[in-house]
Design an enzyme around this catalytic site. Structure first.
Site, mmCIF file in Angstrom:
data_model
loop_
_atom_site.group_PDB
_atom_site.id
_atom_site.type_symbol
_atom_site.label_atom_id
_atom_site.label_comp_id
_atom_site.label_asym_id
_atom_site.label_seq_id
_atom_site.Cartn_x
_atom_site.Cartn_y
_atom_site.Cartn_z
ATOM 1 N N GLY A 163 -7.931 9.467 9.531
ATOM 2 C CA GLY A 163 -8.434 10.312 10.895
ATOM 3 C C GLY A 163 -9.396 11.070 11.482
ATOM 4 O O GLY A 163 -9.485 11.256 12.504
ATOM 5 N N ASN A 182 -10.120 2.560 9.464
ATOM 6 C CA ASN A 182 -8.927 2.304 10.710
ATOM 7 C C ASN A 182 -9.088 2.987 11.837
ATOM 8 O O ASN A 182 -9.724 2.191 13.398
ATOM 9 C CB ASN A 182 -7.475 2.678 10.089
ATOM 10 C CG ASN A 182 -6.220 2.220 11.397
ATOM 11 O OD1 ASN A 182 -4.972 2.067 10.940
ATOM 12 N ND2 ASN A 182 -6.728 1.778 13.062
ATOM 13 N N THR A 183 -9.371 4.193 12.234
ATOM 14 C CA THR A 183 -10.042 5.523 13.306
ATOM 15 C C THR A 183 -10.807 4.955 13.351
ATOM 16 O O THR A 183 -10.899 4.659 14.781
ATOM 17 C CB THR A 183 -9.385 6.559 12.188
ATOM 18 O OG1 THR A 183 -7.680 6.411 12.523
ATOM 19 C CG2 THR A 183 -9.245 7.859 13.639
ATOM 20 N N LYS A 208 1.103 -1.043 -0.012
ATOM 21 C CA LYS A 208 -0.318 0.287 -0.334
ATOM 22 C C LYS A 208 0.521 1.408 -0.189
ATOM 23 O O LYS A 208 1.670 1.769 0.953
ATOM 24 C CB LYS A 208 -0.725 -0.124 1.408
ATOM 25 C CG LYS A 208 -2.442 1.113 1.394
ATOM 26 C CD LYS A 208 -2.715 0.891 2.237
ATOM 27 C CE LYS A 208 -3.756 2.605 2.491
ATOM 28 N NZ LYS A 208 -3.540 3.025 3.246
ATOM 29 N N ALA A 252 -9.439 6.042 4.176
ATOM 30 C CA ALA A 252 -8.989 7.648 4.826
ATOM 31 C C ALA A 252 -10.938 8.085 5.375
ATOM 32 O O ALA A 252 -11.275 8.901 4.396
ATOM 33 C CB ALA A 252 -8.410 8.011 4.628
ATOM 34 N N GLY A 253 -10.661 8.567 6.304
ATOM 35 C CA GLY A 253 -12.091 9.118 6.643
ATOM 36 C C GLY A 253 -13.058 9.247 7.127
ATOM 37 O O GLY A 253 -14.295 9.251 7.326
#
Length: 264
Positions: A165, A213-214, A104, A191-192
Site C-alpha cells: 500500500g 491493488n492500492t 496466495k 506490493a508497493g
C-alpha cells in the site's frame, strides 16, 4: 510487435494466462470501480482476501459480484494471517467452500509495515504444498528464501517491491534482480507498485508478472489506471524480450564522429 509477443503466455503450475497483470480487490470505493479495474486491466488472476469475503455466498453484492469466474481465476489470499497455522486453516476453508486449490500465501503479523514473516511463510508453504495446493507466496525480496520456497514446490515467488500500500515503487530492485536470475519458477513483483512506470520497470528486469491493488483503488479513475498498468506491463515485457541495451558510465555517441562525410 506481434512476433515478439507471439506465444508469450504466463504459465503457472501448467496453467496458461494471457495477461501478466494480477489485480487485488481491497480498498476500492465500490464494486463498480473494482469491476471497471478488472475489465480494463485484462487481468485473468484476481486475488480476494479470505477475511473480507464470504466465499460461501458469491452471489452477494460486493467484491465477488465484480469478478467473472469464467474469465478470471479467483485467487484466495490469506491476508491477515499471523502464523502458519492460521494461514493453512484459511486456505483449507477456501477449498472447502468450492474454490480451486490455488492460494496466495500472505503472513503479515507485524501491523505497522505489514512485512511478511519468512519463517512462518516457509512453514505454511511446506504444509500447503504437501496438501495439494498451488502456492503463490508473498515474501520479502530475499533471494535465499525465494530459492527455499521454490525447492519445496511453490508455484511462484512473489517478492515485494515496497511495503504493502505504500505506492513507493521498486525499492528492492537489486534483490529482485537476483531472485529473477536464480529462479526456475515465475517471479511476480507484488506490493508497493504505485505507478505504471513501476510495473514497466519490474517487467524490464525480467519479472514474469506484477500484482497491483492500492495504486488502482487510490486512483480517481480506477478503470483508466488499470488500463495504463496493463499497457505498462506489456511494454516492459516487450522491452525485456527485445533486449535492453547496457547501462554505461560515460557518454557514447549514437552517431560516429568521423568517417561519415568522406567523399567517394
Amino acid at each position: 510487435m506481434q512476433s515478439i509477443q507471439k506465444d508469450d503466455a504466463l504459465v503457472i503450475a501448467g496453467r496458461r494466462f494471457g495477461s501478466r497483470l494480477m489485480i487485488g480487490t481491497g480498498k476500492f470505493p465500490s464494486a463498480q470501480a473494482l469491476r471497471d479495474a478488472i475489465e480494463q486491466s485484462g487481468a485473468e488472476i484476481v486475488t480476494v482476501a479470505l477475511r473480507r469475503v464470504d466465499l460461501s455466498a458469491p452471489e452477494a453484492q460486493g467484491i465477488m459480484s465484480a469478478i467473472d469466474p469464467k474469465r478470471q481465476l479467483i485467487l484466495p489470499n490469506t491476508s491477515g494471517a499471523r502464523d502458519a497455522d492460521e494461514a493453512v486453516r484459511l486456505a483449507r476453508l477456501a477449498r472447502a467452500a468450492g474454490m480451486e486449490p490455488w492460494i496466495k500465501l500472505e503472513l503479515t503479523p507485524e501491523p505497522r509495515y505489514l512485512l511478511p514473516d519468512p519463517v512462518e511463510t516457509l512453514r505454511a508453504a511446506e504444509i500447503l504444498v504437501k496438501d495439494g495446493f498451488v502456492v503463490l507466496p508473498y515474501i520479502q525480496a530475499d533471494p535465499m528464501l525465494a530459492k527455499r520456497l521454490e525447492e519445496i514446490g511453490t508455484a511462484t515467488v512473489m517478492p515485494l517491491g515496497a511495503p504493502i500500500g505504500s505506492n513507493r515503487g521498486l525499492r528492492t530492485r537489486d534483490m529482485i534482480r537476483i531472485i529473477i536470475e536464480q529462479s526456475n519458477v515465475p517471479v511476480v513483483v507484488d506490493a508497493g507498485l504505485g505507478a505504471p512506470s513501476h510495473a514497466a520497470e519490474s517487467m524490464e528486469l525480467g519479472a514474469d508478472a506484477v500484482l497491483v491493488n492500492t495504486a488502482l483503488a487510490d486512483a480517481r479513475d480506477a478503470g483508466t489506471m488499470a488500463k495504463a498498468f496493463a499497457m505498462a506491463v506489456e511494454a516492459g515485457r516487450m522491452a525485456w524480450r527485445a533486449g535492453l541495451g547496457p547501462e554505461r558510465g560515460e557518454a557514447e555517441a549514437s552517431s560516429p564522429l568521423t568517417g561519415f562525410l568522406v567523399e567517394k
